[in-house]
Design a protein around this motif. Structure first.
Motif, short mmCIF file in Angstrom:
data_model
loop_
_atom_site.label_atom_id
_atom_site.label_comp_id
_atom_site.label_asym_id
_atom_site.label_seq_id
_atom_site.Cartn_x
_atom_site.Cartn_y
_atom_site.Cartn_z
N PHE A 1 3.44 -17.32 -11.72
CA PHE A 1 4.06 -17.55 -13.03
C PHE A 1 3.33 -16.80 -14.14
O PHE A 1 3.94 -16.09 -14.93
CB PHE A 1 4.08 -19.05 -13.33
N LEU A 2 2.00 -16.96 -14.20
CA LEU A 2 1.24 -16.36 -15.29
C LEU A 2 1.21 -14.83 -15.19
O LEU A 2 1.16 -14.14 -16.22
CB LEU A 2 -0.19 -16.91 -15.31
N SER A 3 1.24 -14.30 -13.98
CA SER A 3 1.26 -12.83 -13.83
C SER A 3 2.50 -12.25 -14.49
O SER A 3 2.43 -11.21 -15.16
CB SER A 3 1.22 -12.44 -12.35
N GLY A 4 3.65 -12.91 -14.30
CA GLY A 4 4.88 -12.44 -14.93
C GLY A 4 4.95 -12.79 -16.40
O GLY A 4 5.42 -11.99 -17.21
N TYR A 5 4.45 -13.97 -16.76
CA TYR A 5 4.53 -14.43 -18.16
C TYR A 5 3.65 -13.61 -19.08
O TYR A 5 4.03 -13.27 -20.21
CB TYR A 5 4.12 -15.90 -18.22
N LEU A 6 2.46 -13.25 -18.58
CA LEU A 6 1.49 -12.51 -19.40
C LEU A 6 1.48 -11.02 -19.11
O LEU A 6 0.76 -10.27 -19.77
CB LEU A 6 0.08 -13.09 -19.20
N ARG A 7 2.23 -10.61 -18.08
CA ARG A 7 2.35 -9.19 -17.72
C ARG A 7 0.97 -8.56 -17.43
O ARG A 7 0.64 -7.49 -17.94
CB ARG A 7 3.07 -8.39 -18.81
N THR A 8 0.16 -9.25 -16.67
CA THR A 8 -1.15 -8.75 -16.29
C THR A 8 -1.59 -9.41 -15.00
O THR A 8 -0.97 -10.38 -14.54
CB THR A 8 -2.20 -9.01 -17.40
#
Length: 332
Positions: free
Chosen positions: A69-76
């Protein structure tokens, strides 16, 4: 683990047995003595090691989902791992929190009470910087969160807590909701200082920033499901899931997807004048005959061929062929 004797100690023990200095009965009596384990009555343990291991497994699954989730949400690049799961008092947890802090108070429905979801300042400011289009840098400055920053974190945490549902599904069907976000630990007093809690610590790396995520779960929240927090129950629940049940779950999730399906009966070219003069009963000649198969579109791609017809006086199409990906004739 028993102590390993050296060869010299073995020889000395055999010699003592031969000379009668040590008897076999004395050795057996020493082995039969009960081992005393220290117990602190001031802070009694309410969670067994087996239950803590189950919590560890649950949050390992949670951390993997949170990674995605966070990889896609924060783009990193994001890496989250479970660092520890331990039983401590709420005082120890609250005393370790620095001010200001990012503390999300979450209702763990249908379980009683609330939990605390803490994200370290380094991670919080990194996340805010990424959301606002930055590189996720944090200079270590200690300052209070602004209203805009709290609003951004509020929105993100509401998304994050949804991912508690799947890891806990073998134990209970959760419906977690965010109650509020506090930046001062004094206003995040969800239980008494002496209350026992399960403290789950996650180590997170977001880009170049690294910090901790703490999940504080009070004992009163876990008490109704303590019998289920055992590895034996955990694995027995997983083994009960048959293939049919998994298919039903998958089918239920697929049914939620909305797709636009259209049937192309045929095409025709007419003048604007003819189109404007169309009357009920007029016939338009299409480029297909009644024997030809019609194209069935899913979204904007041809996925099936079929035959038009009727079922109980309703227009219908019978699928006669599935268009495979390698079918060059229908590739766009």
């Amino acid at each position: 683990m028993s102590e390993i004797l050296s060869q010299e100690e073995i020889d000395a023990l055999l010699q003592a047995l031969n000379t009668g200095e040590v008897s076999v009965k004395e050795i057996e009596q020493e082995n039969k003595e009960k081992k005393v384990k220290k117990y602190d009555f001031k802070s009694p343990k309410k969670l067994a090691n087996d239950q803590l291991r189950t919590l560890n497994m649950i949050h390992e699954n949670f951390s993997r989902i949170l990674n995605t989730f966070l990889s896609g949400y924060l783009r990193t690049k994001v890496q989250i791992d479970v660092l520890s799961v331990e039983e401590v008092s709420y005082y120890e947890f609250s005393n370790s929190i620095s001010n200001p802090a990012m503390l999300a108070i979450i209702n763990f429905q249908p379980l009683p009470g609330q939990i605390v979801f803490e994200i370290s300042n380094q991670l919080s400011f990194c996340i805010i910087d990424r959301i606002l289009g930055g590189m996720g840098n944090y200079n270590g400055e200690i300052r209070a969160f602004t209203e805009i920053e709290v609003t951004l974190l509020n929105k993100m945490v509401r998304q994050m807590i949804k991912y508690f549902i799947d890891p806990w599904e073998n134990v209970i069907e959760l419906s977690p909701t965010l109650d509020k976000i506090e930046t001062n630990s004094q206003f995040a007093q969800i239980v008494s200082h002496n209350e026992t809690i399960a403290l789950v610590t996650l180590r997170a790396r977001i880009g170049d920033a690294e910090g901790l995520i703490n999940i504080c779960i009070p004992h009163i929240v876990l008490e109704p499901i303590l019998p289920k927090l055992s590895t034996k129950y955990w694995f027995s629940t997983i083994s009960k899931k048959t293939t049919d049940e998994e298919k039903k779950v998958l089918e239920k999730r697929v049914k939620r997807a909305n797709l636009k399906i259209a049937c192309i009966v045929g095409e025709a070219s007419i003048t604007v004048e003819d189109f404007l003069n169309l009357q009920e009963g007029d016939v338009i000649t299409l480029n297909k005959t009644i024997r030809d198969e019609v194209e069935i579109m899913v979204e904007d791609k041809i996925k099936y061929l079929g035959k038009p017809g009727t079922i109980k006086n309703k227009l219908s199409v019978k699928v006669t062929k599935v268009i495979e990906k390698d079918d060059d004739e229908y590739d766009e």
